[in-house]
Scaffold this active site. Structure first.
Site, PDB file in Angstrom:
ATOM      1  N   HIS A  77      43.002  31.235  42.176  1.00  0.00           N
ATOM      2  CA  HIS A  77      44.604  31.430  42.841  1.00  0.00           C
ATOM      3  C   HIS A  77      44.702  31.440  45.029  1.00  0.00           C
ATOM      4  O   HIS A  77      44.133  31.898  44.671  1.00  0.00           O
ATOM      5  CB  HIS A  77      45.440  32.206  42.656  1.00  0.00           C
ATOM      6  N   TYR A 206      55.858  37.856  42.985  1.00  0.00           N
ATOM      7  CA  TYR A 206      56.096  39.196  43.923  1.00  0.00           C
ATOM      8  C   TYR A 206      57.548  39.154  43.846  1.00  0.00           C
ATOM      9  O   TYR A 206      57.922  38.734  45.300  1.00  0.00           O
ATOM     10  CB  TYR A 206      55.502  39.959  44.354  1.00  0.00           C
ATOM     11  N   PRO A 298      50.371  49.768  39.680  1.00  0.00           N
ATOM     12  CA  PRO A 298      49.471  48.580  40.159  1.00  0.00           C
ATOM     13  C   PRO A 298      49.728  46.942  40.649  1.00  0.00           C
ATOM     14  O   PRO A 298      49.112  46.079  40.936  1.00  0.00           O
ATOM     15  CB  PRO A 298      50.368  48.268  38.192  1.00  0.00           C
ATOM     16  N   LYS A 302      44.325  46.478  42.004  1.00  0.00           N
ATOM     17  CA  LYS A 302      43.161  46.597  42.906  1.00  0.00           C
ATOM     18  C   LYS A 302      42.660  47.796  41.780  1.00  0.00           C
ATOM     19  O   LYS A 302      41.279  47.897  42.497  1.00  0.00           O
ATOM     20  CB  LYS A 302      44.106  47.425  44.627  1.00  0.00           C
ATOM     21  N   TYR A 401      45.595  41.529  50.209  1.00  0.00           N
ATOM     22  CA  TYR A 401      45.544  41.559  48.328  1.00  0.00           C
ATOM     23  C   TYR A 401      44.286  41.089  47.970  1.00  0.00           C
ATOM     24  O   TYR A 401      44.067  41.028  47.550  1.00  0.00           O
ATOM     25  CB  TYR A 401      46.625  40.358  48.616  1.00  0.00           C
TER      26      TYR A 401
END
Ligand code: DHB
Length: 409
Positions: A77, A206, A298, A302, A401
Site C-alpha cells: 500500500h 481512516y 489499534p 503499531k 505510519y
C-alpha cells in the site's frame, strides 16, 4: 508424571510474533532458545489482529530467511486515505517519505514464523499450563510448566524473554520498586468485523465524522476487515449486519462516491483501547518484548511492528550479554553484565514512545469523544485540515505510519 528438564541459552515465554521472531533471530546467531506458549497454535492463528506491516517489519521478515509469504500474499500500500465528514485526502507515502506499508495480516505473520521455527527443529511447547518463571534475580533463571501431555517440564536458561502479551505475567516479576507503569485509557472501543465482500476501496480509509470513527481495511479479494468506534460495553450481537453497514456508511458520508461493499459478516468482536508502557523492560535475567512491555491503541496498527522493532534491538544485546557472560570479564560483576539489557530497554523504549505518541495522537484526531462539545469536534476538524492540507503535515503522518526507518530507533 514425567519430569523433564532442558537447558538452553534463552527461555522464551510466549509463542506469538515477538517470541518466535526472537527465537529465530537468536538462532541465526547460534544462540539456542526454547519457547513456551499457553495457547495452542491454532488458537493464536485464529485470533484476528491488525494487518498493516511497516516497511522495516517486512524487511525483517524477508531478511530473516524464513520463507515468509509476505511478498507473494501481502499487498503493498503506497498510501492511505483520511476522511472527515465525507471529505477525503490521500496521504501518498511513496511521494512523501519514499516508503510503503504492506497489508499482510498478523495471523499470517504468526504462521510464517511458527512454521519456520518448527521446520528448523526449534523447541516449542504449545498449550502449556501452570507456566512459571523463577530466579530472574539469580544467575539461574528457569521456566517450569506442564506440557500438553501434562508432563512437568523445566527450561533452564541464562536469560528469559517475557513475550507473553498484554496480560503478561512476566512483567510482574519486575518489582514495583524499580518499575514505572505508564497508562492511559480511552472512553471508547472498536467494533471489528470481517465480512465476505470485495474491497470497498483500493487503499485503507481512516474516517472521522459527527458519528465517530470508522476504518475500512481489507484481508483479500473476498474478505474485508472494518472497524468502527463504539462504547466499550457494547454487546456485538446487539447489532444487525444492516445496522453495522448503515452506520459505517454514515461515517464515510451518505452522498460521497465511497459506497461500502456489503456482504455476510463472518466475525465480530469489540476491541479494548489502552496505552501502556513498562519502564524499564528488563530486570536481572528477564527482558520483556512486544505487548508484554507496552500496548498501544489499534489506530495505526503499531502493535506487531513494535514487537518486531523490540526484537531487532534485543537480539544483538542478548548476543553481547551472553558474550560477556561466557567471557566472564573479570571484575565487571552483574552491573556490567546486564548493561546490554538496559541498553536494549532504552533503545526499544525510545521507539515505543514515538509509536505511543502516534497511536494516541491519531486516535484523538480520528475519534469523537462521548460528551465532546461543538468546539472540540470543530477544533479537531481544524487539526485534520492542518495535517492533510500541507505537505509537511502529510509527511509527518506518512513518516509515523510507515515507521521511521531512517535510524531504526
Ligand atoms: C488494520 C487494523 C488497524 O488497527 C489499522 O490501523 C489498520 C489496519 C487491519 O486490521 O487491517
Amino acid at each position: 508424571m514425567a519430569q523433564e528438564s532442558i537447558r538452553v541459552d534463552v527461555g522464551i515465554v510466549g509463542g506469538g510474533p515477538a517470541g518466535l521472531m526472537a527465537a529465530l533471530l537468536l538462532k541465526r546467531r547460534g544462540i539456542n532458545a526454547a519457547v513456551v506458549e499457553r495457547r495452542s497454535e491454532d488458537q493464536i492463528y485464529r485470533t484476528h489482529r491488525a494487518g498493516i506491516l511497516e516497511a522495516g517489519t517486512v524487511e525483517m521478515l524477508v531478511q530473516s530467511e524464513i520463507d515468509s509469504r509476505v511478498l507473494t500474499h501481502g499487498h503493498e500500500h503506497r498510501g492511505t486515505v483520511l476522511s472527515f465528514n465525507g471529505q477525503r485526502q490521500r496521504i501518498d507515502f511513496q511521494d512523501l517519505v519514499g516508503r510503503s506499508v504492506w497489508l499482510y495480516p498478523q495471523n499470517e505473520v504468526f504462521l510464517d514464523l511458527a512454521t519456520a521455527w518448527q521446520r528448523e527443529g526449534g523447541a516449542i511447547f504449545w498449550s502449556a499450563d501452570h507456566v512459571e518463571v523463577h530466579g530472574v534475580d539469580s544467575t539461574h533463571p528457569s521456566i517450569t510448566f506442564h506440557d500438553s501431555a501434562e508432563d512437568q517440564r523445566t527450561i533452564e536458561a541464562e536469560l528469559i524473554i517475557g513475550a507473553d502479551g498484554s496480560r503478561s505475567s512476566c512483567r510482574r516479576l519486575i518489582p514495583e520498586s524499580v518499575r514505572t507503569d505508564y497508562f492511559t485509557s480511552y472512553p471508547y472501543a472498536w467494533f471489528g468485523i470481517l465480512c465476505e465482500a470485495p474491497p470497498t476501496a483500493a487503499e485503507l480509509i481512516y474516517a472521522n465524522s459527527d458519528v465517530g470513527f470508522a476504518l475500512i481495511s481489507q484481508r483479500n479479494e473476498r474478505v474485508q476487515r472494518m472497524y468502527f468506534q463504539c462504547d466499550p460495553d457494547t454487546d456485538p450481537e446487539e447489532w444487525t449486519d444492516e445496522e453495522i453497514f448503515d452506520h459505517i456508511q454514515r461515517v464515510l458520508g451518505e452522498n460521497g462516491d465511497v459506497r461500502l461493499k456489503r456482504g455476510p459478516i463472518i466475525e465480530r468482536t469489540v476491541l479494548p483501547f489502552r496505552s501502556y508502557v513498562c519502564d524499564p523492560l528488563t530486570f536481572g535475567r528477564l527482558v520483556l518484548a512486544g505487548d508484554a512491555g507496552h500496548t498501544v491503541p489499534p489506530t495505526g496498527a503499531k502493535g506487531l511492528n513494535l514487537a518486531f522493532s523490540d526484537v531487532r534491538a534485543l537480539v544483538p544485546e542478548i548476543a553481547e550479554f551472553l558474550g560477556r557472560l561466557r567471557g566472564a570479564a573479570p571484575g565487571g560483576g552483574a552491573t556490567a553484565l546486564e548493561e546490554p539489557l538496559l541498553r536494549y530497554s532504552r533503545t526499544a523504549l525510545d521507539r515505543v514512545w514515538k509509536a505511543q505518541n502516534f497511536s494516541y495522537w491519531a486516535t484523538n484526531l480520528l475519534h469523537r469523544e462521548p460528551g465532546d462539545d461543538a468546539f472540540a469536534q470543530r477544533r479537531r476538524r481544524g487539526e485534520f485540515d492542518a495535517i492533510t492540507g500541507s505537505r509537511y503535515g502529510r509527511a509527518f503522518f506518512a513518516d509515523c505510519y510507515t515507521g521511521w526507518t531512517g535510524d531504526w530507533k
